[in-house]
Each structure stands twice: as structure tokens, then as C-alpha cells.
Design a protein around this motif. Structure first.
Motif, PDB file in Angstrom:
ATOM      1  N   GLY A   1       0.814  -1.205   0.000  1.00 17.23           N
ATOM      2  CA  GLY A   1       0.000   0.000   0.000  1.00 17.23           C
ATOM      3  C   GLY A   1       0.852   1.261   0.000  1.00 17.23           C
ATOM      4  N   MET A   2       2.165   1.165   0.274  1.00 12.13           N
ATOM      5  CA  MET A   2       3.029   2.329   0.350  1.00 12.13           C
ATOM      6  C   MET A   2       3.887   2.476  -0.891  1.00 12.13           C
ATOM      7  SD  MET A   2       4.190   1.968   4.324  1.00 12.13           S
ATOM      8  CE  MET A   2       5.147   3.479   4.289  1.00 12.13           C
ATOM      9  N   VAL A   3       3.774   1.582  -1.841  1.00  8.14           N
ATOM     10  CA  VAL A   3       4.538   1.670  -3.070  1.00  8.14           C
ATOM     11  C   VAL A   3       3.575   1.848  -4.221  1.00  8.14           C
ATOM     12  CG1 VAL A   3       6.410   0.293  -2.159  1.00  8.14           C
ATOM     13  CG2 VAL A   3       4.560  -0.850  -3.332  1.00  8.14           C
ATOM     14  N   SER A   4       4.085   1.912  -5.444  1.00  8.29           N
ATOM     15  CA  SER A   4       3.228   2.169  -6.597  1.00  8.29           C
ATOM     16  C   SER A   4       2.244   1.026  -6.801  1.00  8.29           C
ATOM     17  CB  SER A   4       4.078   2.338  -7.850  1.00  8.29           C
ATOM     18  OG  SER A   4       4.693   1.115  -8.207  1.00  8.29           O
ATOM     19  N   SER A   5       1.083   1.372  -7.359  1.00  4.59           N
ATOM     20  CA  SER A   5       0.062   0.353  -7.581  1.00  4.59           C
ATOM     21  C   SER A   5       0.545  -0.699  -8.564  1.00  4.59           C
ATOM     22  CB  SER A   5      -1.232   1.006  -8.095  1.00  4.59           C
ATOM     23  OG  SER A   5      -1.003   1.680  -9.323  1.00  4.59           O
ATOM     24  N   LYS A   6       1.500  -0.347  -9.434  1.00  2.51           N
ATOM     25  CA  LYS A   6       2.035  -1.308 -10.392  1.00  2.51           C
ATOM     26  C   LYS A   6       2.697  -2.477  -9.685  1.00  2.51           C
ATOM     27  CE  LYS A   6       5.145  -1.596 -14.385  1.00  2.51           C
ATOM     28  NZ  LYS A   6       6.102  -0.852 -15.255  1.00  2.51           N
ATOM     29  N   SER A   7       3.273  -2.221  -8.490  1.00  3.92           N
ATOM     30  CA  SER A   7       3.973  -3.279  -7.774  1.00  3.92           C
ATOM     31  C   SER A   7       3.036  -4.377  -7.290  1.00  3.92           C
ATOM     32  CB  SER A   7       4.748  -2.697  -6.591  1.00  3.92           C
ATOM     33  OG  SER A   7       3.860  -2.200  -5.614  1.00  3.92           O
ATOM     34  N   GLU A   8       1.733  -4.085  -7.183  1.00  2.14           N
ATOM     35  CA  GLU A   8       0.791  -5.133  -6.808  1.00  2.14           C
ATOM     36  C   GLU A   8       0.858  -6.280  -7.803  1.00  2.14           C
ATOM     37  OE1 GLU A   8      -2.607  -2.536  -4.421  1.00  2.14           O
ATOM     38  OE2 GLU A   8      -3.064  -3.319  -6.420  1.00  2.14           O
ATOM     39  N   PHE A   9       0.961  -5.967  -9.070  1.00  2.00           N
ATOM     40  CA  PHE A   9       1.041  -7.023 -10.085  1.00  2.00           C
ATOM     41  C   PHE A   9       2.405  -7.709 -10.070  1.00  2.00           C
ATOM     42  CE2 PHE A   9      -2.563  -4.641 -11.825  1.00  2.00           C
ATOM     43  CZ  PHE A   9      -3.412  -5.689 -12.140  1.00  2.00           C
ATOM     44  N   SER A  10       3.468  -6.984  -9.789  1.00  2.00           N
ATOM     45  CA  SER A  10       4.783  -7.613  -9.740  1.00  2.00           C
ATOM     46  C   SER A  10       4.886  -8.589  -8.579  1.00  2.00           C
ATOM     47  CB  SER A  10       5.876  -6.544  -9.631  1.00  2.00           C
ATOM     48  OG  SER A  10       5.798  -5.859  -8.396  1.00  2.00           O
ATOM     49  N   HIS A  11       4.176  -8.321  -7.488  1.00  2.00           N
ATOM     50  CA  HIS A  11       4.175  -9.219  -6.341  1.00  2.00           C
ATOM     51  C   HIS A  11       3.162 -10.364  -6.488  1.00  2.00           C
ATOM     52  CE1 HIS A  11       6.363  -5.906  -4.434  1.00  2.00           C
ATOM     53  NE2 HIS A  11       6.709  -6.741  -3.481  1.00  2.00           N
ATOM     54  N   GLY A  12       2.032 -10.072  -7.115  1.00  2.00           N
ATOM     55  CA  GLY A  12       0.929 -11.026  -7.066  1.00  2.00           C
ATOM     56  C   GLY A  12       0.581 -11.728  -8.352  1.00  2.00           C
ATOM     57  N   TRP A  13       1.408 -11.617  -9.407  1.00  2.00           N
ATOM     58  CA  TRP A  13       0.997 -12.162 -10.700  1.00  2.00           C
ATOM     59  C   TRP A  13       0.915 -13.688 -10.693  1.00  2.00           C
ATOM     60  CZ3 TRP A  13       3.804 -15.548 -13.678  1.00  2.00           C
ATOM     61  CH2 TRP A  13       5.169 -15.697 -13.375  1.00  2.00           C
TER      62      TRP A  13
ATOM     63  N   GLU B   1      -2.101 -17.104   0.102  1.00  2.00           N
ATOM     64  CA  GLU B   1      -2.447 -15.786   0.611  1.00  2.00           C
ATOM     65  C   GLU B   1      -1.165 -15.017   0.930  1.00  2.00           C
ATOM     66  OE1 GLU B   1      -4.968 -16.254   3.989  1.00  2.00           O
ATOM     67  OE2 GLU B   1      -6.584 -17.225   2.875  1.00  2.00           O
ATOM     68  N   PRO B   2      -1.232 -13.681   0.960  1.00  2.00           N
ATOM     69  CA  PRO B   2      -0.032 -12.903   1.314  1.00  2.00           C
ATOM     70  C   PRO B   2       0.265 -12.980   2.806  1.00  2.00           C
ATOM     71  CG  PRO B   2      -1.891 -11.434   1.051  1.00  2.00           C
ATOM     72  CD  PRO B   2      -2.379 -12.806   0.641  1.00  2.00           C
ATOM     73  N   ARG B   3       1.533 -12.861   3.138  1.00  2.00           N
ATOM     74  CA  ARG B   3       1.898 -12.671   4.534  1.00  2.00           C
ATOM     75  C   ARG B   3       1.502 -11.252   4.946  1.00  2.00           C
ATOM     76  NH1 ARG B   3       6.097 -15.576   2.203  1.00  2.00           N
ATOM     77  NH2 ARG B   3       7.197 -13.650   1.665  1.00  2.00           N
ATOM     78  N   PRO B   4       1.355 -10.966   6.251  1.00  2.00           N
ATOM     79  CA  PRO B   4       0.901  -9.633   6.685  1.00  2.00           C
ATOM     80  C   PRO B   4       1.694  -8.491   6.063  1.00  2.00           C
ATOM     81  CG  PRO B   4       0.876 -11.131   8.532  1.00  2.00           C
ATOM     82  CD  PRO B   4       1.504 -11.893   7.396  1.00  2.00           C
ATOM     83  N   GLU B   5       3.015  -8.648   5.941  1.00  2.00           N
ATOM     84  CA  GLU B   5       3.825  -7.565   5.391  1.00  2.00           C
ATOM     85  C   GLU B   5       3.671  -7.428   3.874  1.00  2.00           C
ATOM     86  OE1 GLU B   5       6.516 -11.242   5.576  1.00  2.00           O
ATOM     87  OE2 GLU B   5       4.959 -10.282   6.802  1.00  2.00           O
ATOM     88  N   GLU B   6       3.065  -8.443   3.217  1.00  2.00           N
ATOM     89  CA  GLU B   6       2.854  -8.385   1.770  1.00  2.00           C
ATOM     90  C   GLU B   6       1.487  -7.835   1.392  1.00  2.00           C
ATOM     91  OE1 GLU B   6       5.280 -12.151  -0.044  1.00  2.00           O
ATOM     92  OE2 GLU B   6       3.564 -12.635   1.228  1.00  2.00           O
ATOM     93  N   ALA B   7       0.557  -7.795   2.340  1.00  2.00           N
ATOM     94  CA  ALA B   7      -0.812  -7.381   2.030  1.00  2.00           C
ATOM     95  C   ALA B   7      -0.910  -5.875   1.853  1.00  2.00           C
ATOM     96  CB  ALA B   7      -1.761  -7.832   3.140  1.00  2.00           C
TER      97      ALA B   7
END
Length: 424
Positions: free
Chosen positions: A5-17, A199-205
Motif C-alpha cells: 500500500g506504500m509503493v506504486s500500484s504497479k507493484s501489486e502485479f509484480s508481487h501477485g501475478w 495468501e499474502p503474509r501480513p507484510e505483503e498485504a
């Protein structure tokens, strides 16, 4: 580690693809789209062999839909409590096995119904009830688009499964079609989920869905006392009742317009493409605009499709356009359930709440083919049900406009008591 939530929205896809891709395949070969995309081609051969009416055959699908829908909150609770990964994997494997066994049905309508009962009993965890929970937990800024991509699985299913069904029925009969199609979840979806889905770990959500290290949102009891829940519930039921039978009976509707089974399979593929486009487009818009307003025109257009599908005139352009309109609306509705469940009720008890909202979708979609089949048996055509569906689409679309703005659960939890976010 910084939170998504503190980085660019694009990183959501890089982490969760990887999770998104595994979920997409799981949706594609799960218990929601595969029965929808095969029963329409099996109805005719089953009718010819067994002598059962179209309504009697469709009732098997209805039993499956109702059983699965009633159990959706249970599977959602299991995913909330024990994690979505184990529920999704076990249910997908069980769905593959039981779906294959439908082809073993003897000349007994009761055993045919029992087979579909078992498919519904074990298979609902292979649907978006589970897959969407993990995706919602990985994505927030791009949640609409991510859910649209996830639910492209049904588009993929509509593109692939009808052709496999037609081919396998031609080669092995309707009985052989079931084990052939069952290889898709067993050999593709399950291994990919084992490899990548979690599911993501707490620090990944995403930061926006967490407070004090826990997920935020309403309890199931709070949501059931909320007017918005029941408004959404009724809207979903109306739209699913209108669309479910139209999709299942589309090959027969097309044949009544003088077209071949092969052309029907191609038109079903067109529906898959339009669902594909509808999901991406509406998901992208959901991240930028108020979702109920986005869906208003999308859910009104299918009323025109129902009007054009009446009668027996052979106008291929209108038939194809009708398929596109219906598919586009179907893509929007499935996205809408998962997206609005998370935005209006939060993620703390998403599985149970989404399961309750999936219930009207599954039940209405299960009843709808029987209604379409009954109208066909009594009148010889589908016109009466298509006329009723025109009204249902309009009512379902207008109800969404009364939902109001999205709540901010993270802000509410931080303001009230950040150390004790809402739990079940």
C-alpha cells in the motif's frame, strides 16, 4: 519490508501475478464455468438416449447449483479459518473426480440427480468463492482489474471447453465427454495451484485492508443487518436468473434459429470473448469510477439481446450480437459480486460474506436452466422466458444504484480501536 500500500500500484502485479495466474486457471477449470459450458451440448444426446425431457435434464444442473450455493458460506468460512490454498486445491481435485463420474450415470434420473448433488457438495470451493479471497488480499489499488483478470477464467473456459465438449461427444458420446473435460481441473488447475497459489503474509498485504496487523471489515452478522447486503443479494439473483438459463440453453436457442451445432459452439466462443472483454473493461473502470454506475448500461443492454433471441428467424448478425451482449453482462456481474463484497463489507470475513452473496447467484443460475427448459417443453420455444429475462436485467441493474458510497474500514478501525479490528 515495505507494504504494498506504500509503493506504486504497479507493484501489486509484480508481487501477485503468480497468485493471479493460478487463480485464473482455477476459475477456468472449476465448478462454476465447466458445467455451464458442457450441459448445453449434452442435453440433446442425453434426451435422445434416456428419453428425459429438457426440464428434467436441466434439473440435475439446478440441484448442483443449489447445493453448491447453500454450501458457499461454509467453504468461505473454511477459507477464512484455515486458509484459501488448502480449500481451493482439495475442492478442485474433488470436483474433477465427481464431474468425471457423471458420465457413468445409468438409465436412472435419480442417480443422475445424485451425481450432480455430489458435484455440488464437493465442488463449490473450486469457484471464485475461494480464488477471489486471495486475489482481494493481494490487490487493492488495482483490485477491480485484478478481479477482472481472475474471472477471465470463465472466458477461457467458454473459449476452450465447448469445443472439447463437442469433439469428445462426437468421439466418445456424452458419457465420454465428462471424464475428458475433467482432465482440465485435475491435470492443469490443481498442479498450478499447488505450485503458486497462496495468501499474502501480513507484510505483503495492501495497507488499505489491514489495521493493527489484521484484516478489517464487517462481521457476517453486521453485513446481514445492512440494507446494502440484501439490495445486492436481490440484484444478483435477478441477473443470474435471467442469464443462467440463456447460457446453458444457448446451443438449443441457436438451433431454433436454424443454425448448426458447430456454429453454436463458435457462438459460445463469442460469448467467451465478450466475457473476456467485459471483465477487463469493467474491472479497469471499477478502479476509477463507482462500480454500480459502471454496470448500469452494461446490465441493461442484455435486455435487447433477449428481444433479438426470440422467434426462429435466422439472422446471424443479431445472434452474434446477442451473444456478445449477454457475455459482456455476465463478465460484469461476476466481477461485481467479488468487488462489491470486498468494498462494502471488507476482508475480515470476506469468505463467509462472499459465500452468502454467491448463494443467490448459484441458486438463481441453477434454477434458470429449468425455467428455460420448462418453457421450451411447454411452448416449443424459449420466448416466454426471454421476455421475463428482459425485465429481470433491468431490475437488477437499477437496484445497484441504491448502494451508496464505499466505506473505509481501515480508517474506521484505526479511529475506533486499531488494536482490535473487527473479527468474526
Amino acid at each position: 519490508m515495505r507494504k504494498l500500500g506504500m509503493v506504486s500500484s504497479k507493484s501489486e502485479f509484480s508481487h501477485g501475478w503468480k497468485i493471479l495466474l493460478a487463480g485464473l486457471i482455477g476459475v477456468a477449470f472449476g465448478a462454476s464455468p465447466i458445467p455451464f459450458n458442457t450441459l448445453g451440448f449434452a442435453i440433446g444426446p442425453i434426451h435422445d438416449e434416456m428419453g428425459w425431457s429438457f426440464a428434467e435434464i436441466s434439473l440435475g444442473f439446478t440441484i448442483f447449483g443449489i447445493v453448491a450455493s447453500l454450501l458457499a458460506p461454509v467453504y468461505g468460512w473454511l477459507a477464512d479459518r484455515y486458509g484459501v490454498r488448502i480449500v481451493a486445491i482439495l475442492s478442485t481435485a474433488a470436483f474433477a473426480i465427481t464431474f468425471a463420474m457423471v458420465g457413468l450415470t445409468p438409465a436412472s434420473i435419480l442417480i443422475f440427480y445424485l451425481a450432480w448433488f455430489v458435484v455440488g457438495l464437493v465442488g463449490i470451493g473450486s469457484t471464485s468463492v475461494t480464488w477471489s479471497r486471495a486475489v482481494n488480499m493481494w490487490f487493492f489499488h488495482n483490485r477491480g482489474l485484478a478481479l477482472g483478470i481472475l474471472l477471465l477464467g470463465t472466458s477461457l473456459s467458454a473459449l476452450i471447453v465447448p469445443h472439447i465438449a463437442v469433439w469428445s461427444i462426437a468421439e466418445f458420446g456424452w458419457r465420454g465427454m465428462y471424464p475428458v473435460v475433467a482432465l482440465l481441473p485435475l491435470l492443469i488447475a490443481v498442479p498450478l495451484a499447488i505450485l503458486w497459489f497462496r495468501e499474502p503474509r501480513p507484510e505483503e498485504a495492501p495497507e488499505a485492508i489491514m489495521s493493527g496487523g489484521a484484516l478489517t471489515g464487517m462481521t457476517l452478522g453486521q453485513s446481514l443487518r445492512d440494507r446494502r447486503f440484501w439490495t445486492l443479494w436481490v440484484s444478483i439473483a435477478c441477473i443470474a436468473l435471467a442469464y443462467g438459463g440463456a447460457h446453458v440453453h444457448m446451443p438449443e436457442i441457436i438451433k431454433q434459429h436454424g443454425m448448426s451445432t458447430e456454429l453454436a459452439a463458435g457462438i459460445m466462443g463469442t460469448i467467451g470473448i465478450s466475457i473476456f472483454v467485459g471483465r477487463l473493461f469493467t474491472g479497469w473502470l471499477f478502479d476509477r469510477l463507482w462500480a454500480p454506475m459502471v454496470c448500469l448500461p452494461i446490465l441493461l443492454i442484455p435486455a435487447i439481446a433477449c428481444y433479438w433471441l426470440q422467434g426462429t428467424a435466422t439472422d446471424e448478425v443479431k445472434i452474434y450480437l446477442s451473444a456478445i451482449m449477454l457475455g459482456f453482462a455476465a463478465g460484469a456481474e461476476s466481477d461485481l459480486i467479488a468487488y462489491l463484497a470486498s468494498r462494502y463489507f471488507g476482508m475480515a470475513n470476506y469468505g463467509k460474506i462472499y459465500g452468502m452473496l454467491y448463494m443467490p447467484f448459484g441458486i438463481a443460475a441453477g434454477i434458470s436452466p429449468v425455467l428455460y427448459g420448462r418453457v421450451r417443453d411447454v411452448t416449443g420455444n424459449y420466448d416466454g422466458m426471454l421476455q421475463a429475462s428482459m425485465i429481470l436485467f433491468v431490475v437488477g441493474a437499477l437496484l445497484l444504484l441504491t448502494l451508496g458510497r464505499y466505506p473505509d474500514f481501515a480508517k474506521q478501525a484505526a479511529k475506533n480501536n486499531p488494536s482490535k479490528p473487527l473479527t468474526a
